[in-house]
Design an enzyme around this catalytic site. Structure first.
Site, PDB file in Angstrom:
ATOM      1  N   ASP A   1     -65.799 -20.500  10.854  1.00  0.00           N
ATOM      2  CA  ASP A   1     -66.701 -19.823  11.795  1.00  0.00           C
ATOM      3  C   ASP A   1     -66.121 -20.020  13.170  1.00  0.00           C
ATOM      4  O   ASP A   1     -65.861 -21.153  13.576  1.00  0.00           O
ATOM      5  CB  ASP A   1     -68.095 -20.471  11.759  1.00  0.00           C
ATOM      6  CG  ASP A   1     -68.795 -20.185  10.450  1.00  0.00           C
ATOM      7  OD1 ASP A   1     -68.809 -19.014  10.030  1.00  0.00           O
ATOM      8  OD2 ASP A   1     -69.302 -21.141   9.844  1.00  0.00           O
TER       9      ASP A   1
ATOM     10  N   GLU B   1     -64.388 -36.265   1.717  1.00  0.00           N
ATOM     11  CA  GLU B   1     -64.023 -35.426   2.869  1.00  0.00           C
ATOM     12  C   GLU B   1     -64.184 -36.188   4.190  1.00  0.00           C
ATOM     13  O   GLU B   1     -65.163 -36.899   4.397  1.00  0.00           O
ATOM     14  CB  GLU B   1     -64.924 -34.181   2.878  1.00  0.00           C
ATOM     15  CG  GLU B   1     -64.613 -33.240   4.014  1.00  0.00           C
ATOM     16  CD  GLU B   1     -65.336 -31.912   3.864  1.00  0.00           C
ATOM     17  OE1 GLU B   1     -65.339 -31.334   2.750  1.00  0.00           O
ATOM     18  OE2 GLU B   1     -65.905 -31.451   4.866  1.00  0.00           O
TER      19      GLU B   1
ATOM     20  N   SER C   1     -63.644 -36.741  -4.990  1.00  0.00           N
ATOM     21  CA  SER C   1     -62.871 -36.580  -3.759  1.00  0.00           C
ATOM     22  C   SER C   1     -63.791 -36.853  -2.572  1.00  0.00           C
ATOM     23  O   SER C   1     -65.018 -36.781  -2.695  1.00  0.00           O
ATOM     24  CB  SER C   1     -62.281 -35.172  -3.690  1.00  0.00           C
ATOM     25  OG  SER C   1     -63.272 -34.210  -3.987  1.00  0.00           O
TER      26      SER C   1
ATOM     27  N   PHE D   1     -78.274 -29.214  10.752  1.00  0.00           N
ATOM     28  CA  PHE D   1     -77.069 -28.739  10.100  1.00  0.00           C
ATOM     29  C   PHE D   1     -77.413 -27.850   8.889  1.00  0.00           C
ATOM     30  O   PHE D   1     -76.777 -26.819   8.655  1.00  0.00           O
ATOM     31  CB  PHE D   1     -76.223 -29.949   9.693  1.00  0.00           C
ATOM     32  CG  PHE D   1     -74.824 -29.588   9.336  1.00  0.00           C
ATOM     33  CD1 PHE D   1     -74.026 -28.878  10.229  1.00  0.00           C
ATOM     34  CD2 PHE D   1     -74.297 -29.923   8.098  1.00  0.00           C
ATOM     35  CE1 PHE D   1     -72.741 -28.517   9.893  1.00  0.00           C
ATOM     36  CE2 PHE D   1     -73.009 -29.559   7.752  1.00  0.00           C
ATOM     37  CZ  PHE D   1     -72.237 -28.855   8.656  1.00  0.00           C
TER      38      PHE D   1
ATOM     39  N   HIS E   1     -67.652 -34.022  -4.839  1.00  0.00           N
ATOM     40  CA  HIS E   1     -66.887 -34.068  -3.578  1.00  0.00           C
ATOM     41  C   HIS E   1     -67.858 -34.573  -2.513  1.00  0.00           C
ATOM     42  O   HIS E   1     -68.864 -33.912  -2.221  1.00  0.00           O
ATOM     43  CB  HIS E   1     -66.383 -32.662  -3.243  1.00  0.00           C
ATOM     44  CG  HIS E   1     -65.665 -32.559  -1.930  1.00  0.00           C
ATOM     45  ND1 HIS E   1     -64.341 -32.877  -1.779  1.00  0.00           N
ATOM     46  CD2 HIS E   1     -66.091 -32.149  -0.702  1.00  0.00           C
ATOM     47  CE1 HIS E   1     -63.967 -32.674  -0.521  1.00  0.00           C
ATOM     48  NE2 HIS E   1     -65.018 -32.243   0.148  1.00  0.00           N
TER      49      HIS E   1
HETATM   50  P1  FAD Z   1     -65.710 -16.317   2.936  1.00  0.00           P
HETATM   51  O1  FAD Z   1     -65.496 -16.646   1.520  1.00  0.00           O
HETATM   52  O2  FAD Z   1     -64.747 -15.393   3.589  1.00  0.00           O
HETATM   53  O3  FAD Z   1     -67.195 -15.746   3.062  1.00  0.00           O
HETATM   54  C1  FAD Z   1     -67.830 -15.563   4.325  1.00  0.00           C
HETATM   55  C2  FAD Z   1     -68.911 -14.500   4.240  1.00  0.00           C
HETATM   56  O4  FAD Z   1     -68.318 -13.212   4.109  1.00  0.00           O
HETATM   57  C3  FAD Z   1     -69.850 -14.619   3.041  1.00  0.00           C
HETATM   58  O5  FAD Z   1     -71.125 -14.196   3.440  1.00  0.00           O
HETATM   59  C4  FAD Z   1     -69.254 -13.669   2.010  1.00  0.00           C
HETATM   60  O6  FAD Z   1     -70.236 -13.163   1.099  1.00  0.00           O
HETATM   61  C5  FAD Z   1     -68.669 -12.587   2.881  1.00  0.00           C
HETATM   62  N1  FAD Z   1     -67.400 -12.051   2.330  1.00  0.00           N
HETATM   63  C6  FAD Z   1     -66.391 -12.764   1.777  1.00  0.00           C
HETATM   64  N2  FAD Z   1     -65.380 -11.964   1.433  1.00  0.00           N
HETATM   65  C7  FAD Z   1     -65.736 -10.713   1.776  1.00  0.00           C
HETATM   66  C8  FAD Z   1     -65.076  -9.462   1.682  1.00  0.00           C
HETATM   67  N3  FAD Z   1     -63.844  -9.346   1.189  1.00  0.00           N
HETATM   68  N4  FAD Z   1     -65.762  -8.357   2.142  1.00  0.00           N
HETATM   69  C9  FAD Z   1     -67.009  -8.467   2.672  1.00  0.00           C
HETATM   70  N5  FAD Z   1     -67.654  -9.656   2.782  1.00  0.00           N
HETATM   71  C10 FAD Z   1     -67.028 -10.749   2.351  1.00  0.00           C
HETATM   72  N6  FAD Z   1     -65.439 -24.565   8.223  1.00  0.00           N
HETATM   73  C11 FAD Z   1     -64.472 -24.886   9.107  1.00  0.00           C
HETATM   74  O7  FAD Z   1     -64.381 -24.277  10.164  1.00  0.00           O
HETATM   75  N7  FAD Z   1     -63.567 -25.889   8.839  1.00  0.00           N
HETATM   76  C12 FAD Z   1     -63.598 -26.577   7.676  1.00  0.00           C
HETATM   77  O8  FAD Z   1     -62.779 -27.466   7.449  1.00  0.00           O
HETATM   78  C13 FAD Z   1     -64.598 -26.251   6.703  1.00  0.00           C
HETATM   79  N8  FAD Z   1     -64.656 -26.861   5.500  1.00  0.00           N
HETATM   80  C14 FAD Z   1     -65.566 -26.452   4.561  1.00  0.00           C
HETATM   81  C15 FAD Z   1     -65.529 -27.017   3.288  1.00  0.00           C
HETATM   82  C16 FAD Z   1     -66.425 -26.619   2.303  1.00  0.00           C
HETATM   83  C17 FAD Z   1     -66.351 -27.238   0.927  1.00  0.00           C
HETATM   84  C18 FAD Z   1     -67.414 -25.647   2.600  1.00  0.00           C
HETATM   85  C19 FAD Z   1     -68.416 -25.228   1.559  1.00  0.00           C
HETATM   86  C20 FAD Z   1     -67.449 -25.071   3.860  1.00  0.00           C
HETATM   87  C21 FAD Z   1     -66.529 -25.445   4.848  1.00  0.00           C
HETATM   88  N9  FAD Z   1     -66.502 -24.865   6.117  1.00  0.00           N
HETATM   89  C22 FAD Z   1     -65.530 -25.212   7.042  1.00  0.00           C
HETATM   90  C23 FAD Z   1     -67.507 -23.857   6.491  1.00  0.00           C
HETATM   91  C24 FAD Z   1     -67.014 -22.415   6.227  1.00  0.00           C
HETATM   92  O9  FAD Z   1     -65.871 -22.152   6.989  1.00  0.00           O
HETATM   93  C25 FAD Z   1     -68.139 -21.475   6.606  1.00  0.00           C
HETATM   94  O10 FAD Z   1     -69.197 -21.586   5.686  1.00  0.00           O
HETATM   95  C26 FAD Z   1     -67.752 -20.017   6.812  1.00  0.00           C
HETATM   96  O11 FAD Z   1     -68.866 -19.333   7.380  1.00  0.00           O
HETATM   97  C27 FAD Z   1     -67.384 -19.273   5.546  1.00  0.00           C
HETATM   98  O12 FAD Z   1     -66.195 -19.677   5.048  1.00  0.00           O
HETATM   99  P2  FAD Z   1     -65.734 -19.168   3.578  1.00  0.00           P
HETATM  100  O13 FAD Z   1     -64.369 -19.634   3.373  1.00  0.00           O
HETATM  101  O14 FAD Z   1     -66.765 -19.524   2.586  1.00  0.00           O
HETATM  102  O15 FAD Z   1     -65.776 -17.590   3.849  1.00  0.00           O
END
Ligand code: FAD
Length: 281
Positions: free
Chosen positions: A105, A14, A12, A212, A262
């Site tokens: 973020d 991105e 895939s 980055f 990906h």
């Molecule tokens: P989460 O899974 O919620 O984790 C965030 C943090 O919180 C981690 O440190 C985790 O350990 C902690 N955590 C998770 N769940 C809990 C809980 N229930 N209780 C306590 N702590 C918890 N960002 C964008 O803005 N737009 C995008 O399109 C985008 N695409 C991405 C695509 C990929 C493949 C990746 C790997 C990252 C992408 N990001 C994007 C970046 C991502 O949004 C950031 O890394 C963000 O800081 C974390 O997102 P997450 O979904 O991993 O968060």
């Protein structure tokens, strides 16, 4: 790695939503060229807090209209349930059936957390609202998320997302394949056997990559960093070295049974195509 070897390898690409008409024109060409490689889908990023929302919608529509599968990213920080419900409806009406589900973020200076705190809550919400309509991808961090309180907590938080209903994961990019192998093994020990597809960042510009990588917690190993530094402004050498290193890493990952790759294309074809060609995919 045993859990991963059962899956067919899928590929895939991105994109991020272009900001200018020229960028939009260029992306159409990039999409069509990479489309010839028959990817499973093209994913499109989404700025946290909805900052690129219209751009994401437009890019996703154009991908679907051209006959490819689009997988929009959806981040939840700063959003309300009602916002997300509306977006899900738009995607369902467009025939989209895959979403990359993230926390995101917030841009610095913005404080509104919204109604979701973490990605697992968004996964749970999407499942509750739309049952099994979407294939849900989530993010995985083989070198751990920069805000993780510990490696163990981060793994458990990843497990929460999978248990909330995610189907598979895409990793943050990395240059240490052992980090990925170990992460997958740790996931297996926690009972997670869904596909965890490595995210691949081609190396083209050292300064940008270093900045980055610092932010997202991806380590550039010293031997790669030192060589890239030594090339200075010599873009051709950076490109040649980057292609070789990333192609070798991809080869190693696929040989070990990674369920595909990906590519973070950065909206350009050349670096991804070069790696693809080296892998003879
Ligand atoms: P989460 O899974 O919620 O984790 C965030 C943090 O919180 C981690 O440190 C985790 O350990 C902690 N955590 C998770 N769940 C809990 C809980 N229930 N209780 C306590 N702590 C918890 N960002 C964008 O803005 N737009 C995008 O399109 C985008 N695409 C991405 C695509 C990929 C493949 C990746 C790997 C990252 C992408 N990001 C994007 C970046 C991502 O949004 C950031 O890394 C963000 O800081 C974390 O997102 P997450 O979904 O991993 O968060």
């Amino acid at each position: 790695m045993e859990s991963q070897q059962q899956y067919p390898q899928q590929f895939s690409f991105e994109f991020f939503p272009p900001k200018t008409p020229e960028g939009t024109e260029k992306l159409i060409k990039v999409r069509d060229t990479l489309g010839e490689l028959k990817p499973k889908y093209f994913s499109v990023t989404f700025g946290a807090g909805g900052s690129t929302q219209q751009g994401t919608f437009d890019t996703v529509s154009s991908i679907q209209e051209a006959g490819f599968n689009a997988a929009p990213h959806l981040s939840c920080v700063g959003s309300t349930k009602e916002n997300i419900r509306e977006i899900l409806k738009i995607y369902m009406d467009q025939g989209i059936n895959r979403i990359v589900t993230l926390r995101g973020d917030m841009p610095s200076g913005t404080q509104e957390i919204g109604e979701f705190r973490f990605a697992n809550e968004l996964v749970e919400f999407i499942r509750a609202e739309t049952n099994d309509h979407f294939h849900i991808e989530v993010a995985a961090y083989p070198e751990f998320h920069p805000q993780a309180t510990s490696a163990e907590d981060d793994l458990n938080n990843f497990k929460r997302k999978m248990e909330a209903g995610a189907n598979s994961a895409i990793t943050q990019y990395f240059f240490n394949p052992d980090a990925y192998f170990r992460f997958v093994d740790d996931c297996e020990d926690l009972g997670i056997t869904a596909p965890i597809v490595p995210g691949i960042m081609p190396i083209t510009n050292y300064i940008q990559l270093a900045r980055f990588s610092d932010m997202c917690g991806a380590e550039i190993p010293r031997w790669i960093r030192k060589r890239l530094e030594s090339y200075g402004d010599d873009k051709d050498s950076i490109k040649a070295f980057g292609e070789e290193v990333i192609s070798e890493m991809c080869h190693q990952l696929l040989e070990a049974g990674a369920p595909g790759l990906h590519f973070y294309t950065m909206n350009v074809t050349a670096p991804t195509l070069a790696i693809w060609k080296n892998l003879a995919l």
